[in-house]
Every structure is written in C-alpha cells, then in structure tokens.
Enzyme design. Structure first.
Site, short mmCIF file in Angstrom:
data_model
loop_
_atom_site.label_atom_id
_atom_site.label_comp_id
_atom_site.label_asym_id
_atom_site.label_seq_id
_atom_site.Cartn_x
_atom_site.Cartn_y
_atom_site.Cartn_z
N HIS A 1 0.84 -1.20 0.00
CA HIS A 1 0.00 0.00 0.00
C HIS A 1 0.88 1.26 0.00
O HIS A 1 0.67 2.18 -0.80
CB HIS A 1 -0.89 -0.03 1.25
CG HIS A 1 -1.78 1.17 1.42
ND1 HIS A 1 -3.13 1.14 1.19
CD2 HIS A 1 -1.50 2.44 1.82
CE1 HIS A 1 -3.65 2.32 1.42
NE2 HIS A 1 -2.68 3.15 1.81
N GLU A 2 1.87 1.28 0.89
CA GLU A 2 2.76 2.45 0.99
C GLU A 2 3.67 2.55 -0.24
O GLU A 2 4.02 3.66 -0.66
CB GLU A 2 3.60 2.38 2.26
CG GLU A 2 2.79 2.43 3.55
CD GLU A 2 1.89 3.66 3.64
OE1 GLU A 2 2.29 4.73 3.12
OE2 GLU A 2 0.80 3.56 4.21
N HIS B 1 1.91 4.57 -2.93
CA HIS B 1 2.11 6.02 -2.78
C HIS B 1 3.52 6.42 -3.24
O HIS B 1 3.71 7.40 -3.97
CB HIS B 1 1.95 6.42 -1.31
CG HIS B 1 0.58 6.25 -0.77
ND1 HIS B 1 -0.53 6.81 -1.34
CD2 HIS B 1 0.14 5.60 0.34
CE1 HIS B 1 -1.60 6.50 -0.61
NE2 HIS B 1 -1.22 5.76 0.40
#
Length: 401
Positions: free
Chosen positions: A64-65, A68
C-alpha cells in the site's frame, strides 16, 4: 527525521521497522492463532498460520505504501523511507506534489493497491482448491485489504481519503493550504468522533476492541492537527523574505586597521561571538574571519591589517533581501552554515540571518510569544530545536507559490 531500524531497501527506498511494530506483530499472531486453535486446528499449525497472517498483513501495508511512494517518485519527488509501526505504515515523502492532479494520483495509489490485492486474493480463492489453512489466511487477508482500502478513503487527514479531499479543494480553490485545512478539519471531526464513540462503547460493553478504536481516533486527532500546524508554518515561510528576518547584529571595522588594534578594540571586549565586516573607502570589502589570527605570528599583529582576514563578499554565502525564507533555510541546512549574509540591491551588507532570527521572524508572523532566551539559545547552538524540522517543512511547501 527517520525513526526505527532499517531492515533493507525496496526499490531503493529504506524500509524501517518501529519498535511498536514488533508488539502489534505479536498481538496479531496471537489473535489469529487463538481463533484458529479454537476452531480445532491441531498442534502448532494455528500459531504458524497466525504468524504468517501477521507478516502477510504487514506485507499488504508495505505494498500500500509502495503504491504512494512509486507514484511520488514518478513525479520526481524523493521518498526518504517507508516505516511500519503500530498503526500500519507510512511513507515519508519529501515534498508536496506540484499540482492537485498529481497530489490525487499519489493519494489514490495506496487504496488502489489494497483493492487490487483484495481482487487478486478473491480470484485466487475462487480459482484454486486450497487447503483449509491457506483458505483461511487468504480469505482473511482479502477481507482486511478490502476494509483497508475503504477505511483509507474516509475523507479526512491523515487518511488517504483526506489527501483526496485536499486535492479536490486545492483544485477548486487554487490553494493547497485551503485544501489541507478543509481535510484537516474533517479529519479532526471524524477522529474525535472515533475517540468519543470508542470510549463510551468500551465502558458500555467492556470490549477492548473499542479502546483500539479510541486509540486510532486519538492518533488521527494528533496527525490532523499536525497537518494544520505545518501548513501554517509553510504559509508563513512562503510569505517571509530575508529582509524581514535579518538583523543588524554585526560590526563594521576598517580594513586597514592593524590586527593588534582589532584585537584590543573588539575581540577582547566582546561578550559573545560577533560577526565582523571590513570596509574601506566607504565600501564593504568582505567578511572578517577572526579565527585566522591564530595562524599569524603575534609579532606581526602590529603591522598586519584586518584585510588579511577578509573573505570578499563575492565569495561568502549570501542572499538578496528579497530571497524567500524557504531558500535561506535550505542554504543554511544544506551547506551547514551558522549564518548567512544578506546583501542590498547595491551589493552592500544589509544584515545577517541565523536560525534564531528565522525562528523569531516565524514566531512574530504567527503571533506566538517566544522568550528571548529561547532565541538566544538557538543562536548559540546554531541549530533549530529538535522538534522543529524547518528544512523538511520548507521542502514540502508548495502549491500556493
């Protein structure tokens, strides 16, 4: 400032583990291990499955990170680290995207990755005959990623949905600061709601899960408030110039004065370190470096002139009066300078700026009463206070400028 142990790099980005990560890893392993043991799984299988579930969960958070981070890097933005901690993970992105559209892309990338993981794992469960332990782990992991994607889209900072809201308001108003403030207020409202509901529900039911909700809410309150404070600092920095922060805490001495006269008249009588500039014929010649006197024989002090200690103005770190304070901070920190000279349009010395002057100017701009002894301590130490990461705040500023 990075916190945690670096355990490797992913796509060149340092991966950090916070101390709290080990506690939550153990808690999740125990929770799932206990559930599966009650369902009749024998031996060590439930505990191995619980540990695998915890690791895969944090693997999902890491992806998920990374979503980004990789989108931010594609925009030319440096990502200094990804940190896993008690509440999941956070990517340290060095600066703001340049446009609201790019900010939206960075924000939506994380939830998009989580939702993609949910889809892939769900299809895997449907397509393959899996043994019960694998079915349980994959099913739970798919469900958590679905919840993670939805939860992160709640429209309030520090969640990704808050970043999306910020980008939308930024696009509508043309002001990044307005976007942050709207999203931060929404985040604070939602977070306080979670705190209140969590506390009241805990005392009503005595279920510990509600305390976790309250703790998550408190974390959200603190982070949303931080966004607002940082935005206030960024706006103040963008509006201030070198001329507004500089002081005239320096002395001008004659370039032809002997070193003996210089030492007797100034160096021996100063109570604190002073900045000296040399002048001759009504013009500034440069910055005096008194420490070089140690390399000159004392017997020569009566004949040697201050001019021998001077660095020309063209060779010393200097900025113009209209230079943004953001640029001043960047030069002070990047070049490890104690202070920087401010020059007038005519090339004369208009003033000097050190970190204490910057903090004073910011405090005055934000109408914060700051004791003078705090300013003097910053000047003496030659460093911003540990909790005031002005270089990082200045770097991440953008949008309205």
């Amino acid at each position: 400032m990075r916190s945690g142990w670096q355990v490797g790099r992913i796509f060149g980005i340092p991966l950090l583990l916070d101390q709290s990560w080990f506690w939550i890893l153990a808690l999740i392993s125990f929770q799932y291990g206990t559930i599966w043991q009650r369902e009749g799984w024998g031996g060590l299988l439930p505990w191995f499955a619980g540990f695998a579930m915890a690791l895969l969960l944090f693997g999902s958070v890491l992806l998920h990170e990374l979503g980004h981070s990789l989108i931010a890097r594609s925009q030319g933005i440096n990502v200094t680290s990804i940190r896993l901690f008690l509440f999941g993970g956070i990517a340290s992105i060095e600066q703001e995207s340049k446009t609201p559209g790019q900010a939206f892309q960075v924000a939506i990338a994380g939830p998009a990755v989580s939702f993609s993981i949910f889809l892939v794992l769900s299809l895997l469960r449907l397509a393959l005959p899996l043994p019960e332990p694998a079915e349980a782990v994959i099913g739970n992991l798919a469900g958590i990623n679905f919840v993670l994607a939805l939860f992160n889209m709640i429209p309030g900072l520090p969640l990704d949905g808050g970043q999306v809201l910020k980008a939308a308001v930024w696009k509508a108003t043309g002001s990044r600061a307005q976007g942050v403030r709207w999203a931060a207020r929404a985040g604070q409202t939602l977070a306080w709601t979670a705190v209140i509901v969590g506390i009241f529900s805990f005392f009503s039911t005595m279920q510990l899960s509600y305390l976790w909700l309250a703790l998550l809410g408190w974390f959200g309150v603190q982070n949303a408030s931080t966004y607002s404070r940082v935005t206030d600092l960024q706006e103040a920095l963008a509006q201030l110039t070198a001329a507004q922060a500089m002081t005239r805490e320096f002395r001008v001495v004659e370039a032809e004065m002997t070193l003996r006269e210089f030492a007797d008249k100034y160096l021996l009588n100063e109570m604190k370190p002073t900045v000296y500039y040399a002048a001759a014929d009504g013009r500034y010649r440069g910055l005096v470096a008194p420490e070089r006197m140690q390399t000159i024989e004392r017997s020569s002090w009566d004949s040697a002139a201050v001019q021998e200690l001077v660095d020309p103005l063209s060779e010393i770190p200097a900025v113009a009066e209209n230079t943004s304070l953001i640029q001043v901070i960047d030069r002070l920190e990047t070049e490890t300078l104690r202070r920087i000279t401010v020059l007038s349009p005519a090339g004369a010395v208009a003033g000097v700026i050190d970190r204490g002057d910057i903090v004073r100017a910011l405090a005055e701009k934000l109408k914060i009463a700051l004791p003078e002894d705090v300013i003097n301590r910053i000047k003496e130490e030659g460093a911003f206070p540990p909790g005031l990461q002005l270089q990082e705040i200045a770097k991440s500023a953008g949008g309205d400028r």
